[in-house]
Every structure is written in C-alpha cells, then in structure tokens.
Design an enzyme around this catalytic site. Structure first.
Site, PDB file in Angstrom:
ATOM      1  N   ASP A  28       4.256   1.570   7.359  1.00 53.83           N
ATOM      2  CA  ASP A  28       4.804   1.298   6.042  1.00 53.83           C
ATOM      3  C   ASP A  28       4.003   2.175   5.068  1.00 53.83           C
ATOM      4  OD1 ASP A  28       5.935  -0.179   3.763  1.00 53.83           O
ATOM      5  OD2 ASP A  28       3.967  -1.149   3.660  1.00 53.83           O
ATOM      6  N   ASP A  30       3.748   1.770   0.825  1.00 51.20           N
ATOM      7  CA  ASP A  30       3.079   1.059  -0.272  1.00 51.20           C
ATOM      8  C   ASP A  30       2.345  -0.179   0.238  1.00 51.20           C
ATOM      9  OD1 ASP A  30       3.896   2.873  -2.125  1.00 51.20           O
ATOM     10  OD2 ASP A  30       5.430   1.622  -3.047  1.00 51.20           O
TER      11      ASP A  30
END
Length: 274
Positions: A28, A30
């Site tokens: 991922d 952020d």
C-alpha cells in the site's frame, strides 16, 4: 460464520519464513510507504530501490498514477530496477509497468466507470455527506475527485494536512456511514472506506483483492506467494481485501514499521542469497 484471515504485525514477522515463501512483495502507499500525499523519505526510497533488485515489487494504492509517481517512483535511486516494478493505482483499477525501450511507465489495463455511474456517484456522495453533516466547510482542495476508474471522496479535500486527516475520523464511523449510504444508491458498484478521510467507489469486484489476483496471474505465482504490506488491515480498511484474497498479509502502523521490515528482508537476502 466469520472468515478466517491471517494478518501478522510487522514486528512479529518471521523473516526467514517470509523470505522462503514470498516471490513478490506488494505495498500500500499512504500510511505504509509514505505519509498521506507526501513523497517517501530517503531511507524508505533507498530500501524500496534495493528490494527491486531482489524480487518483483508492486505498489497497490487508492491514489492516482500521478501520486504514485510523485510519492514513489520519482524518489527511487538511480540503480532501482524499475522493470521489476508493478504500479496498480486507484485500488488496482489500473495497471502500469516499465517500458525499458521508452523509459516510461505504460498503462496495461484500466477499468473505468461509465459516465452515468460517475455522475450518479458524485451526486450521491454530496447528498449523503451533507445529510450526515460531514460536508466540511473548511477543506484543502476538492472533496470529490473523478479518477475515471474510481471516484474518491476526501472529507477534508485532497491536500489536507496529515494531522487533520488523522484526527477527523479515528474510529472510521463517519466514513463507514457515508459508504453505506452511497452503496444503497449504487448497489452494482463497489463502495468502500479508503484512506483516513476517504471513500472510494469503483466497479464491483475491482479492489485490492482483484489487484493481487491479477498480479499473481501476470507474474505466474500464487497469491499466497505475494507478501502484502499495508496499514489498513481491519475489516473496514482498504487493505483488507488483499489480506482476504490470501496474500501473506503484514500490517504496519506507519512508514517507519515498513522501513524496518524492508531492512530486515534486505539483510536476510544479503546473508542467504550470495
């Protein structure tokens, strides 16, 4: 009966077991590689670059390809193996790989929403956000972004300070209520909580579970041979579908956790893959 999804905290990972099993490492963005909308810090960029020289690396983010570039690929070191990278922005609704001949990222697929669906979603988001009292008066940038393959609602705006985002809905109640209301309007689409202040809408079945399955197919590996690292692994989080799909799911609390994990992996490779 509730499903059984195995998720391991980063500081509890058996590195030898992980490295012996995984053939691809996916992240991922952020809250995992960098803070929201911010570029990776130099140590993270160096570690990620080193990983690309060891195995395929994928970035699966709710953000746009422009954000993936500014936060990740523009920060890589000169010796990073970009040909070993796979970019899957907007929650895997698009896929890019590196064209060595042109020295550019090329789009391989996209799953855009129809114009009608996009207009319906945008209207629904504003209507329900106002009804729920979360159409905030103070924002930083647009609240609703049409990304083609995904519509994203950001309660405080796309460019809101990280601190404001983290304080807005720490228990996810506001986001979840909005997602539930919009889902009723568009039952044929996928509506899910995204980042700390966001709700994402895309075609049904096109999420991070779809992304890791596509990635596995393209690279000729099993989903279970993909290690997926993310900070939102709770059942309401946008990283949970990747865990549910059967990846070796690793939960981090922030980029510092990810950096330590990557450094441990690089150290293991250095000791065992001479």
């Amino acid at each position: 009966m509730s499903e059984h999804v195995k998720i391991v905290m980063a500081d509890q990972v058996d590195i030898a077991q992980l490295c012996a099993r995984m053939k691809v490492m996916a992240f991922d963005l952020d809250g995992t590689l960098a803070r929201s909308k911010k570029p990776m810090h130099e140590p993270m960029a160096q570690a990620l670059s080193a990983l690309t020289r060891l195995l395929p690396v994928a970035i699966i983010s709710g953000g746009t390809i422009d954000l993936v570039r500014s936060q990740v690929t523009d920060m890589l070191t000169a010796d990073a193996n970009r040909a070993n990278m796979h970019l899957m922005p907007t929650s895997g609704t698009r896929y890019y790989n590196w064209n060595s001949a042109d020295g550019m990222w090329q789009e391989i697929y996209e799953h855009n929403l129809s114009e009608t669906d996009r207009a319906t979603v945008i209207a629904s988001l504003e209507k329900h956000a106002r009804e729920l009292g979360i159409w905030e008066s103070k924002t930083w940038g647009p609240r609703i972004e049409d990304r083609g393959s995904q519509i994203t609602f950001s309660a405080l705006g796309q460019q809101a300070p990280v601190e404001a985002k983290e304080q807005w809905d720490p228990d996810n109640v506001k986001k979840n209520k909005l997602a539930e209301a919009v889902q009723r309007d568009v039952p044929h689409l996928e509506v899910r909580s995204g980042g700390s202040t966001s709700v994402d809408i895309s075609n049904k079945g096109v999420d991070k579970a779809y992304a890791v399955k596509e990635l596995a197919s393209m690279l000729g590996v099993e989903v279970s041979q993909i290690a997926f690292v993310g900070d939102r692994m709770d059942p309401d989080g946008n990283d949970y579908p990747a865990a549910r799909a059967g990846t070796f799911a690793i939960r981090v609390t922030g980029p510092q956790d990810t950096l330590v994990l990557c450094e441990r992996i690089i150290e293991w490779y250095g000791a065992h893959m001479q």
